[in-house]
Design an enzyme around this catalytic site. Structure first.
Site, mmCIF file in Angstrom:
data_model
loop_
_atom_site.group_PDB
_atom_site.id
_atom_site.type_symbol
_atom_site.label_atom_id
_atom_site.label_comp_id
_atom_site.label_asym_id
_atom_site.label_seq_id
_atom_site.Cartn_x
_atom_site.Cartn_y
_atom_site.Cartn_z
ATOM 1 N N ASN A 1 0.802 -1.232 0.000
ATOM 2 C CA ASN A 1 0.000 0.000 0.000
ATOM 3 C C ASN A 1 0.831 1.277 0.000
ATOM 4 O O ASN A 1 0.361 2.325 -0.437
ATOM 5 C CB ASN A 1 -0.916 -0.050 1.234
ATOM 6 C CG ASN A 1 -1.537 1.287 1.550
ATOM 7 O OD1 ASN A 1 -2.502 1.711 0.932
ATOM 8 N ND2 ASN A 1 -0.950 1.993 2.533
ATOM 9 N N TYR B 1 3.977 8.680 -11.494
ATOM 10 C CA TYR B 1 2.969 8.013 -10.652
ATOM 11 C C TYR B 1 2.057 7.149 -11.529
ATOM 12 O O TYR B 1 1.777 5.990 -11.217
ATOM 13 C CB TYR B 1 2.162 9.101 -9.927
ATOM 14 C CG TYR B 1 1.160 8.615 -8.906
ATOM 15 C CD1 TYR B 1 1.540 8.370 -7.589
ATOM 16 C CD2 TYR B 1 -0.185 8.432 -9.235
ATOM 17 C CE1 TYR B 1 0.606 7.949 -6.631
ATOM 18 C CE2 TYR B 1 -1.117 8.017 -8.298
ATOM 19 C CZ TYR B 1 -0.713 7.779 -7.000
ATOM 20 O OH TYR B 1 -1.635 7.370 -6.052
ATOM 21 N N ALA C 1 2.717 5.876 -14.423
ATOM 22 C CA ALA C 1 3.473 4.725 -14.932
ATOM 23 C C ALA C 1 3.602 3.652 -13.854
ATOM 24 O O ALA C 1 3.424 2.458 -14.117
ATOM 25 C CB ALA C 1 4.857 5.177 -15.390
ATOM 26 N N LYS D 1 1.633 3.113 -11.293
ATOM 27 C CA LYS D 1 0.338 2.493 -10.991
ATOM 28 C C LYS D 1 -0.139 1.590 -12.129
ATOM 29 O O LYS D 1 -0.748 0.542 -11.882
ATOM 30 C CB LYS D 1 -0.698 3.578 -10.669
ATOM 31 C CG LYS D 1 -0.370 4.379 -9.398
ATOM 32 C CD LYS D 1 -0.263 3.495 -8.153
ATOM 33 C CE LYS D 1 -0.145 4.300 -6.878
ATOM 34 N NZ LYS D 1 -0.072 3.463 -5.672
HETATM 35 P P1 NAI Z 1 -1.130 8.488 3.004
HETATM 36 O O1 NAI Z 1 -0.112 9.533 2.708
HETATM 37 O O2 NAI Z 1 -2.165 8.790 4.004
HETATM 38 O O3 NAI Z 1 -0.410 7.130 3.395
HETATM 39 C C1 NAI Z 1 0.696 6.638 2.662
HETATM 40 C C2 NAI Z 1 1.708 6.082 3.643
HETATM 41 O O4 NAI Z 1 2.784 5.503 2.877
HETATM 42 C C3 NAI Z 1 2.325 7.151 4.561
HETATM 43 O O5 NAI Z 1 2.155 6.794 5.909
HETATM 44 C C4 NAI Z 1 3.765 7.178 4.138
HETATM 45 O O6 NAI Z 1 4.669 7.442 5.221
HETATM 46 C C5 NAI Z 1 3.972 5.793 3.585
HETATM 47 N N1 NAI Z 1 5.139 5.713 2.720
HETATM 48 C C6 NAI Z 1 5.542 6.579 1.753
HETATM 49 N N2 NAI Z 1 6.720 6.196 1.246
HETATM 50 C C7 NAI Z 1 7.066 5.052 1.889
HETATM 51 C C8 NAI Z 1 8.168 4.177 1.809
HETATM 52 N N3 NAI Z 1 9.198 4.398 0.984
HETATM 53 N N4 NAI Z 1 8.192 3.096 2.620
HETATM 54 C C9 NAI Z 1 7.187 2.854 3.470
HETATM 55 N N5 NAI Z 1 6.124 3.661 3.611
HETATM 56 C C10 NAI Z 1 6.067 4.737 2.825
HETATM 57 O O7 NAI Z 1 -1.798 8.189 1.585
HETATM 58 P P2 NAI Z 1 -2.845 7.084 1.088
HETATM 59 O O8 NAI Z 1 -3.716 7.776 0.147
HETATM 60 O O9 NAI Z 1 -3.438 6.324 2.193
HETATM 61 O O10 NAI Z 1 -1.883 6.158 0.215
HETATM 62 C C11 NAI Z 1 -1.959 4.747 0.216
HETATM 63 C C12 NAI Z 1 -1.877 4.234 -1.195
HETATM 64 O O11 NAI Z 1 -3.050 4.590 -1.902
HETATM 65 C C13 NAI Z 1 -0.707 4.801 -2.018
HETATM 66 O O12 NAI Z 1 -0.108 3.755 -2.750
HETATM 67 C C14 NAI Z 1 -1.391 5.777 -2.956
HETATM 68 O O13 NAI Z 1 -0.677 5.941 -4.155
HETATM 69 C C15 NAI Z 1 -2.716 5.084 -3.178
HETATM 70 N N6 NAI Z 1 -3.786 5.917 -3.676
HETATM 71 C C16 NAI Z 1 -4.254 7.009 -2.972
HETATM 72 C C17 NAI Z 1 -5.324 7.739 -3.459
HETATM 73 C C18 NAI Z 1 -5.915 8.892 -2.690
HETATM 74 O O14 NAI Z 1 -6.751 9.629 -3.242
HETATM 75 N N7 NAI Z 1 -5.585 9.127 -1.450
HETATM 76 C C19 NAI Z 1 -5.946 7.398 -4.731
HETATM 77 C C20 NAI Z 1 -5.394 6.241 -5.369
HETATM 78 C C21 NAI Z 1 -4.349 5.545 -4.848
#
Ligand code: NAI
Length: 261
Positions: free
Chosen positions: A99, A165, A167, A169
């Site tokens: 995630n 991003y 690419a 996904k």
């Molecule tokens: P968020 O920012 O609340 O949580 C993402 C978490 O990933 C953070 O706690 C961050 O510290 C952690 N993270 C970032 N880089 C990291 C790394 N190198 N190693 C370990 N942890 C790391 O954001 P969210 O939205 O909950 O993101 C979760 C997933 O959902 C991501 O893959 C994001 O791309 C995807 N996503 C989010 C959307 C949205 O609208 N919020 C829409 C579609 C996908």
């Protein structure tokens, strides 16, 4: 006629690793899995942030246990350690939820494009296969092995200024389908969730009025989703009963991707 088979709709007693579990959808998934009785490795960049979510899970009185482990998913050797520590603590590993992610804009005409490309592909695509390969020996021992990769509606289309991003996904969807084919014979399911706009850390900086305009224009449900709405779909996919679902790409987007006008 064969007797009706209820199949098992509980993850109680199973063990999951969730990456990026200190915030947003990862945190909601860790909570929900623990509430359903699963043991969860809460992993994210900073140990204190993982500790905080593990403490929340304990305080909530969820039946499942939480193990807080710092993990930068771009660190392959730490991935292996986290998998081993989790499997040792809970005597196995059944579920992986890839995630972790972030979003940084990238202009293809700028020198800085590479600064977004490398980390985006590393954290949001390469790390998924590294985590899966590290977990595989344990998943092969599980009676209900499940892998969920979090992609995005950006894996199905593209918004401007975001191509690394996008690419990454799109790659997550390809990885999901490729591994579903490779691992299907072993009963290991590999599925992919594609969230639309969700209220999390990633979208926190977008002003509320912009969110509202976007949601009313683009999302049939006319709002952003909340992390728990995505976590519940992830739960459905990892149930033991979800044993014939693999290679699926599941939008959780309030209808965003099916709306033309
Ligand atoms: P968020 O920012 O609340 O949580 C993402 C978490 O990933 C953070 O706690 C961050 O510290 C952690 N993270 C970032 N880089 C990291 C790394 N190198 N190693 C370990 N942890 C790391 O954001 P969210 O939205 O909950 O993101 C979760 C997933 O959902 C991501 O893959 C994001 O791309 C995807 N996503 C989010 C959307 C949205 O609208 N919020 C829409 C579609 C996908």
């Amino acid at each position: 006629m064969e007797p009706y088979q209820p199949l098992n709709r509980s993850i109680a007693g199973l063990t999951a690793i969730v990456t990026g579990a200190a915030s947003g959808m990862g945190r909601a998934t860790a909570h929900l899995f623990a509430a359903e009785g699963a043991n969860v490795a809460v992993t994210d960049l900073k140990q204190e942030a993982c500790d905080a979510v593990a403490a929340e899970i304990r305080e909530a009185g969820h039946p499942g246990q939480a193990l807080a482990l710092a993990l930068d998913v771009s660190d392959e050797s730490r991935i292996k350690d986290v998998v081993s520590l989790t499997a040792a603590q809970f005597e196995g590993l059944d579920i992986v939820v890839n995630n972790a992610g972030f979003a940084i804009p990238a202009d293809v005409g700028e020198e800085s494009y590479e600064e977004s490309w490398g980390p985006s592909l590393d954290v949001m695509l390469s790390s998924h296969q590294r985590m899966i390969r590290a977990a595989l020996p344990f998943l092969r021992q599980s009676e209900s092995p499940r892998i969920v990769n979090v992609a995005s509606t950006e894996g199905l289309g593209a918004t401007p200024g975001n191509s690394p991003y996008v690419a990454a996904k799109h790659g997550v969807i390809g990885l999901t389908r490729g591994l579903a084919v490779d691992l299907g014979r072993e009963g290991i399911t590999v599925n992919c969730i594609c969230p639309g706009p969700i209220l999390t850390g990633i979208t926190a900086a977008i002003p509320d009025e912009h969110k509202e305009i976007y949601a009313k224009r683009r999302v049939p449900m006319r709002r952003y989703g909340i992390p728990e709405e995505v976590a519940n779909v992830t739960l459905s996919v990892v149930l033991p009963a979800a044993s014939f679902l693999t290679g699926a790409v599941i939008p959780v987007d309030g209808g965003l991707t099916i709306k033309n006008a």
